[in-house]
Design a protein around this motif. Structure first.
Motif, short mmCIF file in Angstrom:
data_model
loop_
_atom_site.label_atom_id
_atom_site.label_comp_id
_atom_site.label_asym_id
_atom_site.label_seq_id
_atom_site.Cartn_x
_atom_site.Cartn_y
_atom_site.Cartn_z
N GLU A 84 -8.37 9.87 -5.14
CA GLU A 84 -9.32 9.09 -4.34
C GLU A 84 -8.66 7.79 -3.85
O GLU A 84 -8.79 7.42 -2.68
CB GLU A 84 -10.56 8.78 -5.17
N GLU A 85 -7.97 7.10 -4.74
CA GLU A 85 -7.27 5.88 -4.36
C GLU A 85 -6.21 6.16 -3.30
O GLU A 85 -6.06 5.42 -2.32
CB GLU A 85 -6.63 5.23 -5.59
N VAL A 141 -6.11 8.63 -1.09
CA VAL A 141 -6.72 8.95 0.20
C VAL A 141 -7.14 7.65 0.90
O VAL A 141 -6.90 7.48 2.11
CB VAL A 141 -7.93 9.89 0.03
N LYS A 142 -7.73 6.74 0.16
CA LYS A 142 -8.16 5.46 0.73
C LYS A 142 -6.96 4.68 1.27
O LYS A 142 -6.98 4.19 2.40
CB LYS A 142 -8.90 4.63 -0.32
N LEU A 143 -5.90 4.60 0.47
CA LEU A 143 -4.70 3.87 0.90
C LEU A 143 -4.07 4.55 2.11
O LEU A 143 -3.61 3.88 3.04
CB LEU A 143 -3.70 3.79 -0.24
N SER A 144 -4.04 5.87 2.10
CA SER A 144 -3.46 6.61 3.22
C SER A 144 -4.21 6.32 4.52
O SER A 144 -3.59 6.10 5.56
CB SER A 144 -3.51 8.11 2.91
N ARG A 145 -5.52 6.29 4.45
CA ARG A 145 -6.33 6.00 5.65
C ARG A 145 -6.07 4.58 6.14
O ARG A 145 -5.97 4.34 7.35
CB ARG A 145 -7.81 6.20 5.35
N GLU A 146 -5.98 3.64 5.21
CA GLU A 146 -5.74 2.25 5.59
C GLU A 146 -4.35 2.09 6.23
O GLU A 146 -4.20 1.40 7.24
CB GLU A 146 -5.87 1.33 4.37
N LYS A 153 0.84 -1.20 0.00
CA LYS A 153 0.00 0.00 0.00
C LYS A 153 0.87 1.25 0.00
O LYS A 153 0.59 2.21 -0.73
CB LYS A 153 -0.92 0.02 1.22
N GLN A 157 -4.41 3.57 9.75
CA GLN A 157 -5.07 2.67 10.69
C GLN A 157 -4.14 1.53 11.10
O GLN A 157 -4.08 1.16 12.27
CB GLN A 157 -6.37 2.12 10.09
#
Length: 74
Positions: A32-33, A35-40, A6, A43
């Motif tokens: 968008e991709e 941001v999603k990867l960054s959040r994952e 990721k 976490q």
């Protein structure tokens, strides 16, 4: 996808976007991709930090203690 993959993909996205030669729609899709990867990834790091804190806790007498935690990985 594991954490390292990721993070690698995030680096790819940043490099593509920094070039500035993408169409608007492609830029938005990559953003968008990303941001999603960054959040994952964020976490995963938070989860790892919590586990480390459990492993290096101190009791009331200043002795190191460990706490078992349930792993969500199989």
């Amino acid at each position: 996808m594991d954490f390292e993959k990721k993070l690698g993909r995030l680096e790819e996205i940043v490099n593509k976007m920094e070039k500035g030669d993408l169409a608007l729609e492609e830029s938005l899709s990559l953003f968008e991709e990303g941001v999603k990867l960054s959040r994952e990834c964020h976490q995963k790091l938070n989860d790892a930090e919590s586990k480390v804190k459990l492993l290096v806790s101190m009791d009331q007498n200043g002795k190191a203690t460990t706490t078992n935690f349930a792993s969500d990985e199989t």
